[in-house]
Design a protein around this motif. Structure first.
Motif, mmCIF file in Angstrom:
data_model
loop_
_atom_site.group_PDB
_atom_site.id
_atom_site.type_symbol
_atom_site.label_atom_id
_atom_site.label_comp_id
_atom_site.label_asym_id
_atom_site.label_seq_id
_atom_site.Cartn_x
_atom_site.Cartn_y
_atom_site.Cartn_z
ATOM 1 N N GLU A 1 19.414 8.422 -1.525
ATOM 2 C CA GLU A 1 19.965 7.594 -0.030
ATOM 3 C C GLU A 1 18.828 7.621 0.641
ATOM 4 O O GLU A 1 18.249 8.619 0.794
ATOM 5 C CB GLU A 1 20.802 9.256 0.823
ATOM 6 N N GLY A 2 18.203 6.051 0.985
ATOM 7 C CA GLY A 2 17.563 5.973 2.061
ATOM 8 C C GLY A 2 15.799 5.799 0.811
ATOM 9 O O GLY A 2 15.051 5.762 1.368
ATOM 10 N N LEU A 3 16.223 5.857 -0.339
ATOM 11 C CA LEU A 3 15.304 5.949 -1.170
ATOM 12 C C LEU A 3 14.542 4.990 -0.630
ATOM 13 O O LEU A 3 13.399 4.960 -0.957
ATOM 14 C CB LEU A 3 15.766 6.202 -2.565
ATOM 15 N N PHE A 4 15.059 3.369 -0.883
ATOM 16 C CA PHE A 4 13.723 2.312 -1.048
ATOM 17 C C PHE A 4 13.577 2.393 0.397
ATOM 18 O O PHE A 4 12.605 1.438 0.192
ATOM 19 C CB PHE A 4 15.262 1.178 -1.431
ATOM 20 N N ALA A 5 14.248 2.402 1.167
ATOM 21 C CA ALA A 5 13.811 1.807 2.442
ATOM 22 C C ALA A 5 12.815 2.669 2.232
ATOM 23 O O ALA A 5 11.048 2.648 2.680
ATOM 24 C CB ALA A 5 14.965 2.311 3.170
ATOM 25 N N SER A 6 12.429 3.853 2.291
ATOM 26 C CA SER A 6 11.499 5.230 2.063
ATOM 27 C C SER A 6 10.306 4.842 1.735
ATOM 28 O O SER A 6 9.218 4.693 2.096
ATOM 29 C CB SER A 6 12.193 6.834 1.688
ATOM 30 N N LEU A 7 10.673 3.824 0.997
ATOM 31 C CA LEU A 7 9.532 3.380 -0.824
ATOM 32 C C LEU A 7 8.786 2.570 0.190
ATOM 33 O O LEU A 7 7.349 2.396 0.206
ATOM 34 C CB LEU A 7 9.847 2.895 -2.269
ATOM 35 N N THR A 8 9.560 1.745 0.260
ATOM 36 C CA THR A 8 8.843 0.589 1.768
ATOM 37 C C THR A 8 8.183 0.935 2.930
ATOM 38 O O THR A 8 6.976 0.605 3.133
ATOM 39 C CB THR A 8 9.590 -0.941 1.575
ATOM 40 N N LEU A 9 8.646 1.659 3.323
ATOM 41 C CA LEU A 9 7.825 2.620 4.318
ATOM 42 C C LEU A 9 6.417 3.121 3.927
ATOM 43 O O LEU A 9 5.556 3.030 5.017
ATOM 44 C CB LEU A 9 9.061 3.048 5.023
ATOM 45 N N PHE A 10 6.707 3.815 3.139
ATOM 46 C CA PHE A 10 5.945 4.887 2.302
ATOM 47 C C PHE A 10 4.983 3.329 2.131
ATOM 48 O O PHE A 10 3.172 3.697 2.531
ATOM 49 C CB PHE A 10 6.366 5.306 1.105
ATOM 50 N N LEU A 11 4.849 2.281 1.312
ATOM 51 C CA LEU A 11 3.886 1.922 0.491
ATOM 52 C C LEU A 11 3.172 0.744 1.846
ATOM 53 O O LEU A 11 2.059 0.816 2.519
ATOM 54 C CB LEU A 11 4.062 0.599 0.492
ATOM 55 N N LEU A 12 4.038 0.718 3.299
ATOM 56 C CA LEU A 12 3.929 -0.798 4.659
ATOM 57 C C LEU A 12 3.058 0.891 5.113
ATOM 58 O O LEU A 12 0.902 -0.065 4.988
ATOM 59 C CB LEU A 12 4.562 -0.277 5.326
ATOM 60 N N ALA A 13 3.060 1.697 5.087
ATOM 61 C CA ALA A 13 2.266 2.618 5.858
ATOM 62 C C ALA A 13 0.761 3.336 5.296
ATOM 63 O O ALA A 13 -0.978 3.119 5.855
ATOM 64 C CB ALA A 13 2.603 4.278 6.040
ATOM 65 N N TRP A 14 0.633 3.393 4.434
ATOM 66 C CA TRP A 14 -0.281 3.349 3.238
ATOM 67 C C TRP A 14 -1.293 2.078 2.932
ATOM 68 O O TRP A 14 -2.581 2.665 3.099
ATOM 69 C CB TRP A 14 -0.319 3.589 1.632
ATOM 70 N N ILE A 15 -0.572 1.085 2.863
ATOM 71 C CA ILE A 15 -1.314 -0.026 3.184
ATOM 72 C C ILE A 15 -2.325 -0.136 3.863
ATOM 73 O O ILE A 15 -3.166 -0.547 4.136
ATOM 74 C CB ILE A 15 -0.341 -1.487 2.387
ATOM 75 N N LEU A 16 -1.323 -0.435 5.148
ATOM 76 C CA LEU A 16 -1.988 -0.746 6.816
ATOM 77 C C LEU A 16 -3.160 0.288 6.846
ATOM 78 O O LEU A 16 -4.443 -0.132 7.479
ATOM 79 C CB LEU A 16 -1.096 -0.876 7.799
ATOM 80 N N VAL A 17 -3.124 2.276 6.319
ATOM 81 C CA VAL A 17 -3.927 2.709 7.576
ATOM 82 C C VAL A 17 -5.129 2.776 6.236
ATOM 83 O O VAL A 17 -6.093 2.176 6.344
ATOM 84 C CB VAL A 17 -3.404 3.996 6.851
ATOM 85 N N TYR A 18 -5.751 2.180 4.529
ATOM 86 C CA TYR A 18 -5.910 2.105 3.696
ATOM 87 C C TYR A 18 -7.014 0.656 4.307
ATOM 88 O O TYR A 18 -7.982 0.617 4.076
ATOM 89 C CB TYR A 18 -5.236 1.940 2.622
ATOM 90 N N SER A 19 -5.971 -0.362 4.752
ATOM 91 C CA SER A 19 -6.462 -2.180 4.625
ATOM 92 C C SER A 19 -7.823 -2.017 5.754
ATOM 93 O O SER A 19 -8.744 -1.944 6.354
ATOM 94 C CB SER A 19 -5.683 -2.477 5.082
ATOM 95 N N LEU A 20 -7.343 -0.491 7.024
ATOM 96 C CA LEU A 20 -7.564 -0.421 8.736
ATOM 97 C C LEU A 20 -8.749 0.165 8.614
ATOM 98 O O LEU A 20 -9.794 -0.390 9.781
ATOM 99 C CB LEU A 20 -6.527 -0.747 9.609
ATOM 100 N N ALA A 21 -8.775 0.965 8.223
ATOM 101 C CA ALA A 21 -9.103 2.164 8.125
ATOM 102 C C ALA A 21 -11.134 2.176 7.313
ATOM 103 O O ALA A 21 -11.902 3.133 7.782
ATOM 104 C CB ALA A 21 -8.835 3.643 7.990
ATOM 105 N N HIS A 22 -10.497 2.150 6.260
ATOM 106 C CA HIS A 22 -11.913 1.772 4.801
ATOM 107 C C HIS A 22 -12.417 0.663 5.068
ATOM 108 O O HIS A 22 -13.237 0.470 3.935
ATOM 109 C CB HIS A 22 -10.907 2.435 3.949
ATOM 110 N N PHE A 23 -12.263 -0.621 5.605
ATOM 111 C CA PHE A 23 -12.845 -1.345 5.433
ATOM 112 C C PHE A 23 -12.890 -2.244 6.995
ATOM 113 O O PHE A 23 -12.839 -2.051 7.691
ATOM 114 C CB PHE A 23 -11.482 -3.208 5.249
#
Lengths: 130, 196
Positions: A108-130
């Protein structure tokens, strides 16, 4: 038999009436009540949103530290599945067979959760560490 | 105005926020379209109601204590078949409804993708915190030069946004299809021989 049936009908009516009501204290208490009865849709929705919250928090956390590497995707999936399982099996103590089995509840909600996780991870990583 | 520009410029990958913002607006537009075309119509509402009712009825009938009497069992089986049949019909009708707005939504998504593509073609909009596997890399490295696999293109970011934002927005607004309809598809993948 008739009593339980009429009680169920009343419950269904109340459920429909309060479908869009805000969270009340009694509803909040239900989230942790092993004795509460759960409709399939209700439980599905709760598990869905738990997955999304865990996904968002994990993504923000992974990105902030930052954790790098594909292994952390696997770890996220394990953690969120563990939380969801712990919730419905240990806190609510529902019989999973009534809701389509473990597979249905855990996905239940697994795929949406995975994409949301990846989105948050990539965004924070890109914006905060470059 | 003057204060915001330096703030955004300080982020090397500020473009990613632009992509996310546009995706979010697109999701809102798509749901508005779906609402106009489907969800506000009375025929959809009655359809959804009948699906919910049939699903609950089915669950109730199946979980009741199995009767030892053969004649009662037979009549119950017939009832269950009837409810299942009506559930399948309603689900099919719902699919037709979905298809109608699906076409419009797909068009909007395609147009927005084209717009973003023209804005960010060949541009690295984000940095991946992992090395993507080959199948993912084709999407995440689409249109980019250079050989750094952790470079992230607009296409991959847009895909993640589309799935996560739209799915959760639908859930939040209560627009997701009734579970009975989704379950019906999975529960009866093959045509029921008893119906034919």
């Amino acid at each position: 038999m008739k009593e339980s049936k009429s009680a169920k009908l009343n419950q269904l009516q109340q459920q429909e009436n309060h479908q869009n009501a805000h969270l009340s204290p009694s509803k909040l208490a239900k989230l942790f009540d092993p004795d509460a009865s759960w409709d399939k849709d209700q439980l599905g929705d709760v598990l869905h949103w738990i997955r999304q919250v865990v996904g968002l928090i994990s993504g923000l956390l992974w990105g902030s530290i930052p954790l790098v590497g594909g292994i952390w995707i696997i770890l996220f999936l394990a953690i969120s599945s563990g939380i969801v399982y712990g919730y419905y099996a240990m806190i609510l103590k529902v019989d999973e067979e009534d809701f389509g089995g473990h597979a249905a509840l855990l996905q239940e909600g697994l795929f949406a959760s995975l994409t949301l996780f990846l989105l948050a991870w990539i965004l924070v990583y890109s914006l905060a560490h470059f | 105005m003057a204060t915001t520009i330096p703030l955004f410029a300080s982020f090397k990958y500020a473009d990613s926020l632009t992509v996310v913002g546009i995706s979010f607006c697109t999701a809102l537009v798509c749901e508005a379209i779906s609402w106009i075309l489907i969800y506000r119509t009375s025929s959809y509402k009655s359809l959804k109601y009948s699906i919910d009712k049939a699903t609950k009825k089915l669950e109730t009938m199946k979980t009741e204590n199995p009767s030892s009497k053969l004649s009662i069992k037979k009549s119950k089986t017939k009832k269950i078949d009837r409810v299942e049949t009506s559930l399948k019909e309603s689900s099919r009708d719902l699919s037709l409804f979905k298809f109608k707005s699906g076409a419009v939504v797909a068009l909007v998504l395609f147009v927005v993708f084209g717009l973003l593509n023209s804005l960010f073609e060949g541009k690295v909009v984000a940095k991946l915190p992992f090395h993507p596997i080959t199948i993912v890399k084709k999407m995440s490295h689409r249109g980019l030069k250079g050989d750094d696999p952790t470079d992230c293109s607009m296409a991959f970011l847009y895909l993640l946004c589309s799935i996560s934002i739209r799915t959760n927005l639908q859930k939040f607004l209560g627009f997701s299809p009734p579970r009975g309809a989704a379950g019906a598809g999975g529960l009866f993948p093959m045509p029921d021989p008893k119906t034919n």
